[in-house]
Design an enzyme around this catalytic site. Sequence first.
Site, PDB file in Angstrom:
ATOM      1  N   ARG A  69       0.842  -1.193   0.000  1.00  0.00           N
ATOM      2  CA  ARG A  69       0.000   0.000   0.000  1.00  0.00           C
ATOM      3  C   ARG A  69       0.883   1.251   0.000  1.00  0.00           C
ATOM      4  O   ARG A  69       0.608   2.238  -0.681  1.00  0.00           O
ATOM      5  CB  ARG A  69      -0.873  -0.039   1.258  1.00  0.00           C
ATOM      6  N   ARG A  95     -10.293   3.944  -2.359  1.00  0.00           N
ATOM      7  CA  ARG A  95      -9.199   3.502  -1.483  1.00  0.00           C
ATOM      8  C   ARG A  95      -8.953   4.529  -0.389  1.00  0.00           C
ATOM      9  O   ARG A  95      -9.106   5.723  -0.608  1.00  0.00           O
ATOM     10  CB  ARG A  95      -7.900   3.372  -2.282  1.00  0.00           C
ATOM     11  N   ASN A 111     -12.716  15.270  -0.337  1.00  0.00           N
ATOM     12  CA  ASN A 111     -13.575  14.152  -0.738  1.00  0.00           C
ATOM     13  C   ASN A 111     -15.031  14.602  -0.667  1.00  0.00           C
ATOM     14  O   ASN A 111     -15.363  15.531   0.073  1.00  0.00           O
ATOM     15  CB  ASN A 111     -13.371  12.980   0.229  1.00  0.00           C
ATOM     16  N   HIS A 113     -18.861  12.979   0.162  1.00  0.00           N
ATOM     17  CA  HIS A 113     -19.509  11.802   0.743  1.00  0.00           C
ATOM     18  C   HIS A 113     -21.028  11.995   0.660  1.00  0.00           C
ATOM     19  O   HIS A 113     -21.534  13.065   0.997  1.00  0.00           O
ATOM     20  CB  HIS A 113     -19.070  11.654   2.202  1.00  0.00           C
ATOM     21  N   GLY A 147      -8.637   8.724   8.460  1.00  0.00           N
ATOM     22  CA  GLY A 147      -9.819   7.924   8.814  1.00  0.00           C
ATOM     23  C   GLY A 147     -10.775   7.793   7.637  1.00  0.00           C
ATOM     24  O   GLY A 147     -10.534   8.317   6.552  1.00  0.00           O
ATOM     25  N   THR A 148     -11.873   7.094   7.890  1.00  0.00           N
ATOM     26  CA  THR A 148     -12.899   6.947   6.848  1.00  0.00           C
ATOM     27  C   THR A 148     -13.939   8.056   6.997  1.00  0.00           C
ATOM     28  O   THR A 148     -14.737   8.037   7.943  1.00  0.00           O
ATOM     29  CB  THR A 148     -13.589   5.568   6.968  1.00  0.00           C
ATOM     30  N   ASP A 149     -13.864   9.059   6.129  1.00  0.00           N
ATOM     31  CA  ASP A 149     -14.838  10.164   6.108  1.00  0.00           C
ATOM     32  C   ASP A 149     -14.857  10.946   7.424  1.00  0.00           C
ATOM     33  O   ASP A 149     -15.927  11.385   7.881  1.00  0.00           O
ATOM     34  CB  ASP A 149     -16.245   9.620   5.783  1.00  0.00           C
TER      35      ASP A 149
HETATM   36  C1  GRF Z   1     -20.633   9.625  -5.092  1.00  0.00           C
HETATM   37  O1  GRF Z   1     -21.894   9.322  -4.556  1.00  0.00           O
HETATM   38  C2  GRF Z   1     -19.741  10.212  -4.033  1.00  0.00           C
HETATM   39  O2  GRF Z   1     -20.433  10.918  -3.062  1.00  0.00           O
HETATM   40  C3  GRF Z   1     -19.114   8.980  -3.425  1.00  0.00           C
HETATM   41  O3  GRF Z   1     -18.925   8.097  -4.493  1.00  0.00           O
HETATM   42  C4  GRF Z   1     -19.873   8.371  -5.518  1.00  0.00           C
HETATM   43  C5  GRF Z   1     -19.109   8.583  -6.772  1.00  0.00           C
HETATM   44  O4  GRF Z   1     -19.944   8.725  -7.890  1.00  0.00           O
HETATM   45  N1  GRF Z   1     -17.887   9.309  -2.731  1.00  0.00           N
HETATM   46  P1  GRF Z   1     -19.349   9.234  -9.261  1.00  0.00           P
HETATM   47  O5  GRF Z   1     -18.233   8.238  -9.645  1.00  0.00           O
HETATM   48  O6  GRF Z   1     -18.800  10.603  -9.066  1.00  0.00           O
HETATM   49  O7  GRF Z   1     -20.481   9.188 -10.226  1.00  0.00           O
END
Ligand code: GRF
Length: 205
Positions: A69, A95, A111, A113, A147-149
């Site tokens: 990784r 990832r 990111n 979410h 972390g995750t989100d």
């Molecule tokens: C989206 O819903 C985003 O919020 C999440 O993964 C999805 C990606 O969709 N992190 P796309 O590939 O942008 O259509």
Amino acid sequence: MVARPLPIGILVSGRGSNMEAIADAVACGSVPARIQVVISDRPEARALELARRRGLKACCLEPRDYPSRQAYDQALAATLKKEGVELVVLAGFMRLLSQDFLDQFPDGVINIHPALLPAFPGLNAQRKAWEYGVKFSGCTVHFVDAGTDTGPIIAQAVVPVKDDDTPETLAARILVEEHRLYPEVIKWLAEGRVTMQGRRVKVKI
Ligand code: GRF
């Protein structure tokens, strides 16, 4: 004075609709950024094909080609640096990034979410929110930490959950907001309007 466009790199793994929304906003001049490269960890990602069709530089770095990784993250960071990327935009990238990677882009990885964090982190967030029975959900753009989100929240958009929603109709309503919010946040960052105090992020409007 016209600001220099912010050089960004977009990391993807799948469908690519957020990548497209960002590319559209950059192309029409509403976001002062330049997409230096789109990188996927999956060769079959539709996002790669969509990026190439737009004439964007796009490549695939497959984890299986690296011994660890750490080696993968190093190669990813090196590719982004080589392309001059200053802001790394995760758009459906599946990832987790290591602290070593993040240290190379301080406050420079974001990111999106599909839920109102800190509720429903991780996979299938729209379904989890729907099953829980919340009356509002939405999406969150945040800085990425290890972390995750869990990183500092930059912006959120709220959508109602309707009685006759399914996880799919809710996800579709959230996605509309994702496509609006993500380019907007990149614009704020490009314009230098985002500051942080601890984990509280402020945006100068
Ligand atoms: C989206 O819903 C985003 O919020 C999440 O993964 C999805 C990606 O969709 N992190 P796309 O590939 O942008 O259509």
